[in-house]
Design a protein around this motif. Structure first.
Motif, short mmCIF file in Angstrom:
data_model
loop_
_atom_site.label_atom_id
_atom_site.label_comp_id
_atom_site.label_asym_id
_atom_site.label_seq_id
_atom_site.Cartn_x
_atom_site.Cartn_y
_atom_site.Cartn_z
N ALA A 106 -17.28 -86.42 -46.98
CA ALA A 106 -16.08 -87.57 -47.12
C ALA A 106 -16.43 -88.82 -46.51
CB ALA A 106 -14.81 -86.64 -46.74
N ILE A 107 -16.05 -90.10 -47.19
CA ILE A 107 -16.27 -91.18 -46.32
C ILE A 107 -15.04 -92.00 -46.50
CG2 ILE A 107 -17.79 -93.10 -46.15
CD1 ILE A 107 -20.05 -91.76 -47.61
N GLU A 166 -16.14 -81.51 -43.83
CA GLU A 166 -17.08 -80.91 -43.01
C GLU A 166 -18.15 -81.76 -42.51
OE1 GLU A 166 -20.49 -77.31 -43.31
OE2 GLU A 166 -18.91 -77.28 -44.92
N HIS A 167 -18.78 -82.90 -43.41
CA HIS A 167 -19.62 -83.83 -43.22
C HIS A 167 -18.85 -85.48 -43.33
CE1 HIS A 167 -22.79 -80.93 -43.21
NE2 HIS A 167 -22.18 -80.63 -44.43
N ALA A 168 -17.87 -85.45 -42.54
CA ALA A 168 -16.91 -86.70 -42.77
C ALA A 168 -17.58 -87.99 -41.94
CB ALA A 168 -15.58 -86.22 -42.08
N ALA A 169 -17.38 -88.99 -42.43
CA ALA A 169 -17.72 -90.06 -41.85
C ALA A 169 -16.56 -91.13 -42.14
CB ALA A 169 -19.11 -90.61 -42.63
N GLY A 170 -16.34 -91.86 -41.01
CA GLY A 170 -15.21 -92.68 -41.01
C GLY A 170 -15.76 -94.18 -41.72
N VAL A 171 -16.72 -94.62 -41.40
CA VAL A 171 -17.15 -96.09 -42.10
C VAL A 171 -18.77 -95.96 -42.23
CG1 VAL A 171 -17.67 -98.43 -41.68
CG2 VAL A 171 -15.59 -97.37 -40.61
N ILE A 227 -10.25 -95.79 -36.11
CA ILE A 227 -11.08 -94.58 -37.18
C ILE A 227 -10.65 -93.21 -36.61
CG2 ILE A 227 -13.25 -94.08 -37.97
CD1 ILE A 227 -12.17 -96.89 -38.62
N LYS A 228 -10.38 -92.44 -37.42
CA LYS A 228 -9.97 -90.91 -37.18
C LYS A 228 -10.76 -90.17 -38.04
CE LYS A 228 -6.22 -87.59 -36.31
NZ LYS A 228 -4.87 -87.21 -36.40
N VAL A 229 -11.77 -89.35 -37.57
CA VAL A 229 -12.62 -88.62 -38.34
C VAL A 229 -12.44 -87.19 -37.89
CG1 VAL A 229 -15.05 -88.05 -39.04
CG2 VAL A 229 -14.21 -90.28 -38.66
N GLU A 230 -12.00 -86.26 -38.73
CA GLU A 230 -11.92 -84.78 -38.49
C GLU A 230 -12.99 -84.01 -39.17
OE1 GLU A 230 -7.82 -84.16 -39.51
OE2 GLU A 230 -7.10 -85.27 -38.01
N ALA A 231 -14.07 -84.02 -38.31
CA ALA A 231 -15.24 -83.03 -39.23
C ALA A 231 -14.99 -81.75 -38.72
CB ALA A 231 -16.55 -83.53 -38.38
#
Length: 67
Positions: free
Chosen positions: A14-15, A37-42, A58-62
């Protein structure tokens, strides 16, 4: 969509914002929320910027839990 379908489910990422081959003077990105699971904000690849780059909130919830 075809490229995503050909990948195993565990590879999906998810990006929030994905920029590739961008030429710009100024960039402002804010309030990006993404989870996975493999999230990236930017994600910026091959970017050329002649001015300011501002990235805020930026909020990333991996999530690494197996389902």
């Amino acid at each position: 969509m075809k490229a995503i379908a050909e990948q195993p489910p565990q590879v999906a990422q998810a990006i929030g914002i994905k920029l590739e081959d961008v030429k710009a003077a100024n960039v402002r990105l804010q309030e990006i929320i993404v989870s996975g699971e493999h999230a990236a904000g930017v994600h910026i690849k091959h970017g050329e910027f002649s001015g300011d780059i501002e990235i805020r909130k930026i909020k990333v919830e991996a999530n690494s839990e197996k389902k």
